[in-house]
Design a protein around this motif. Sequence first.
Motif, PDB file in Angstrom:
ATOM      1  N   GLN A  79       0.864  -1.171   0.000  1.00 34.78           N
ATOM      2  CA  GLN A  79       0.000   0.000   0.000  1.00 34.78           C
ATOM      3  C   GLN A  79       0.902   1.222   0.000  1.00 34.78           C
ATOM      4  O   GLN A  79       1.696   1.433   0.909  1.00 34.78           O
ATOM      5  CB  GLN A  79      -0.912   0.013   1.215  1.00 34.78           C
ATOM      6  CG  GLN A  79      -1.934   1.115   1.132  1.00 34.78           C
ATOM      7  CD  GLN A  79      -3.086   0.880   2.079  1.00 34.78           C
ATOM      8  OE1 GLN A  79      -3.381  -0.249   2.470  1.00 34.78           O
ATOM      9  NE2 GLN A  79      -3.752   1.951   2.447  1.00 34.78           N
ATOM     10  N   LEU A  80       0.772   2.010  -1.070  1.00 36.00           N
ATOM     11  CA  LEU A  80       1.665   3.138  -1.296  1.00 36.00           C
ATOM     12  C   LEU A  80       0.868   4.248  -1.956  1.00 36.00           C
ATOM     13  O   LEU A  80       0.257   4.028  -3.007  1.00 36.00           O
ATOM     14  CB  LEU A  80       2.811   2.671  -2.200  1.00 36.00           C
ATOM     15  CG  LEU A  80       3.925   3.600  -2.538  1.00 36.00           C
ATOM     16  CD1 LEU A  80       4.717   3.988  -1.296  1.00 36.00           C
ATOM     17  CD2 LEU A  80       4.880   2.943  -3.541  1.00 36.00           C
ATOM     18  N   ASN A  81       0.863   5.416  -1.335  1.00 37.52           N
ATOM     19  CA  ASN A  81       0.120   6.556  -1.882  1.00 37.52           C
ATOM     20  C   ASN A  81      -1.339   6.210  -2.163  1.00 37.52           C
ATOM     21  O   ASN A  81      -1.869   6.499  -3.232  1.00 37.52           O
ATOM     22  CB  ASN A  81       0.788   7.082  -3.159  1.00 37.52           C
ATOM     23  CG  ASN A  81       2.182   7.591  -2.885  1.00 37.52           C
ATOM     24  OD1 ASN A  81       2.465   8.106  -1.812  1.00 37.52           O
ATOM     25  ND2 ASN A  81       3.054   7.429  -3.850  1.00 37.52           N
ATOM     26  N   PHE A  82      -1.972   5.562  -1.222  1.00 34.48           N
ATOM     27  CA  PHE A  82      -3.387   5.223  -1.295  1.00 34.48           C
ATOM     28  C   PHE A  82      -3.721   4.222  -2.400  1.00 34.48           C
ATOM     29  O   PHE A  82      -4.871   4.036  -2.757  1.00 34.48           O
ATOM     30  CB  PHE A  82      -4.260   6.485  -1.428  1.00 34.48           C
ATOM     31  CG  PHE A  82      -3.975   7.488  -0.355  1.00 34.48           C
ATOM     32  CD1 PHE A  82      -4.395   7.259   0.942  1.00 34.48           C
ATOM     33  CD2 PHE A  82      -3.260   8.635  -0.637  1.00 34.48           C
ATOM     34  CE1 PHE A  82      -4.114   8.172   1.947  1.00 34.48           C
ATOM     35  CE2 PHE A  82      -2.972   9.559   0.357  1.00 34.48           C
ATOM     36  CZ  PHE A  82      -3.403   9.332   1.645  1.00 34.48           C
ATOM     37  N   GLU A  83      -2.706   3.580  -2.961  1.00 43.39           N
ATOM     38  CA  GLU A  83      -2.905   2.511  -3.937  1.00 43.39           C
ATOM     39  C   GLU A  83      -2.383   1.220  -3.332  1.00 43.39           C
ATOM     40  O   GLU A  83      -1.387   1.222  -2.621  1.00 43.39           O
ATOM     41  CB  GLU A  83      -2.105   2.784  -5.217  1.00 43.39           C
ATOM     42  CG  GLU A  83      -2.723   3.749  -6.172  1.00 43.39           C
ATOM     43  CD  GLU A  83      -1.907   3.838  -7.458  1.00 43.39           C
ATOM     44  OE1 GLU A  83      -1.521   2.784  -8.005  1.00 43.39           O
ATOM     45  OE2 GLU A  83      -1.648   4.972  -7.875  1.00 43.39           O
ATOM     46  N   LYS A  84      -3.039   0.128  -3.676  1.00 37.82           N
ATOM     47  CA  LYS A  84      -2.579  -1.178  -3.212  1.00 37.82           C
ATOM     48  C   LYS A  84      -2.199  -1.997  -4.430  1.00 37.82           C
ATOM     49  O   LYS A  84      -2.967  -2.097  -5.384  1.00 37.82           O
ATOM     50  CB  LYS A  84      -3.676  -1.877  -2.420  1.00 37.82           C
ATOM     51  CG  LYS A  84      -3.184  -3.039  -1.590  1.00 37.82           C
ATOM     52  CD  LYS A  84      -4.321  -3.700  -0.856  1.00 37.82           C
ATOM     53  CE  LYS A  84      -4.414  -3.160   0.540  1.00 37.82           C
ATOM     54  NZ  LYS A  84      -5.365  -3.914   1.381  1.00 37.82           N
ATOM     55  N   LYS A  85      -0.981  -2.558  -4.405  1.00 38.62           N
ATOM     56  CA  LYS A  85      -0.500  -3.402  -5.499  1.00 38.62           C
ATOM     57  C   LYS A  85      -0.114  -4.756  -4.940  1.00 38.62           C
ATOM     58  O   LYS A  85       0.536  -4.847  -3.899  1.00 38.62           O
ATOM     59  CB  LYS A  85       0.774  -2.815  -6.111  1.00 38.62           C
ATOM     60  CG  LYS A  85       0.608  -1.629  -6.962  1.00 38.62           C
ATOM     61  CD  LYS A  85       1.988  -1.280  -7.522  1.00 38.62           C
ATOM     62  CE  LYS A  85       1.949  -0.065  -8.376  1.00 38.62           C
ATOM     63  NZ  LYS A  85       3.263   0.261  -8.898  1.00 38.62           N
ATOM     64  N   LYS A  86      -0.473  -5.792  -5.666  1.00 34.72           N
ATOM     65  CA  LYS A  86      -0.046  -7.145  -5.300  1.00 34.72           C
ATOM     66  C   LYS A  86       1.313  -7.387  -5.963  1.00 34.72           C
ATOM     67  O   LYS A  86       1.463  -7.173  -7.167  1.00 34.72           O
ATOM     68  CB  LYS A  86      -1.068  -8.161  -5.778  1.00 34.72           C
ATOM     69  CG  LYS A  86      -0.788  -9.548  -5.297  1.00 34.72           C
ATOM     70  CD  LYS A  86      -1.941 -10.457  -5.686  1.00 34.72           C
ATOM     71  CE  LYS A  86      -1.795 -11.811  -5.070  1.00 34.72           C
ATOM     72  NZ  LYS A  86      -2.190 -11.873  -3.681  1.00 34.72           N
ATOM     73  N   ILE A  87       2.281  -7.790  -5.175  1.00 34.21           N
ATOM     74  CA  ILE A  87       3.630  -8.042  -5.698  1.00 34.21           C
ATOM     75  C   ILE A  87       4.049  -9.435  -5.242  1.00 34.21           C
ATOM     76  O   ILE A  87       3.966  -9.773  -4.065  1.00 34.21           O
ATOM     77  CB  ILE A  87       4.629  -6.978  -5.206  1.00 34.21           C
ATOM     78  CG1 ILE A  87       4.127  -5.581  -5.583  1.00 34.21           C
ATOM     79  CG2 ILE A  87       6.003  -7.219  -5.812  1.00 34.21           C
ATOM     80  CD1 ILE A  87       4.937  -4.452  -5.030  1.00 34.21           C
ATOM     81  N   SER A  88       4.491 -10.226  -6.195  1.00 34.19           N
ATOM     82  CA  SER A  88       4.809 -11.620  -5.897  1.00 34.19           C
ATOM     83  C   SER A  88       6.313 -11.852  -5.771  1.00 34.19           C
ATOM     84  O   SER A  88       7.128 -10.994  -6.094  1.00 34.19           O
ATOM     85  CB  SER A  88       4.210 -12.526  -6.971  1.00 34.19           C
ATOM     86  OG  SER A  88       4.684 -12.153  -8.233  1.00 34.19           O
ATOM     87  N   LYS A  89       6.617 -13.044  -5.322  1.00 36.64           N
ATOM     88  CA  LYS A  89       7.992 -13.497  -5.120  1.00 36.64           C
ATOM     89  C   LYS A  89       8.852 -13.194  -6.350  1.00 36.64           C
ATOM     90  O   LYS A  89       8.403 -13.325  -7.479  1.00 36.64           O
ATOM     91  CB  LYS A  89       7.969 -15.009  -4.855  1.00 36.64           C
ATOM     92  CG  LYS A  89       9.318 -15.637  -4.641  1.00 36.64           C
ATOM     93  CD  LYS A  89       9.153 -17.115  -4.403  1.00 36.64           C
ATOM     94  CE  LYS A  89      10.494 -17.795  -4.316  1.00 36.64           C
ATOM     95  NZ  LYS A  89      10.367 -19.222  -4.064  1.00 36.64           N
ATOM     96  N   GLU A  90      10.085 -12.782  -6.087  1.00 35.29           N
ATOM     97  CA  GLU A  90      11.108 -12.467  -7.081  1.00 35.29           C
ATOM     98  C   GLU A  90      10.841 -11.184  -7.858  1.00 35.29           C
ATOM     99  O   GLU A  90      11.493 -10.919  -8.848  1.00 35.29           O
ATOM    100  CB  GLU A  90      11.340 -13.650  -8.032  1.00 35.29           C
ATOM    101  CG  GLU A  90      11.898 -14.861  -7.321  1.00 35.29           C
ATOM    102  CD  GLU A  90      12.246 -15.998  -8.248  1.00 35.29           C
ATOM    103  OE1 GLU A  90      12.155 -15.832  -9.478  1.00 35.29           O
ATOM    104  OE2 GLU A  90      12.623 -17.068  -7.734  1.00 35.29           O
TER     105      GLU A  90
END
Length: 148
Positions: free
Chosen positions: A45-56
């Motif tokens: 969660q960064l600057n009111f945005e949420k991003k899914k980030i996976s391994k590697e």
Amino acid sequence: MNYRKVFFEENIPINFEMIKTKTIHESWQKELQIGFIISGNINLQLNFEKKKISKENIFLINSNEIYSIIPDSEEVEIFMLYLNVDYLSLYLEEFKNAIFEGKSLENANSEEHIYIRKCFAILFNIFKNKESDYKSKLIGTTLELSEF
């Protein structure tokens, strides 16, 4: 929300941290941060945005951005690189107020991603081995990475 002070050795513009967590990690620092997810998946969660980030995958957090790392699995391991913005701006003046865009870092097979992972490995080995000229090697590789 916690403000964290990152300490740097004299004349070394980088520091590393291994973050292992099962719970939400919330923070902000003055430093530019580049994270590499070793295990697990996260929601950033960064600057009111949420991003899914996976391994590697790699993610970037600009100086003074408030963020939360929310594990999407039991435990996540993240290798975090901190870059001292004040120090690097002595060499690259535009670095002081720069905002870096991290969208290209989400593709693990992209040229940018591979290059940054290579720089991570080089920086970590230089920092770990501390040969006689390690400070100049760290600065050179860090500047090379920051210009990319």
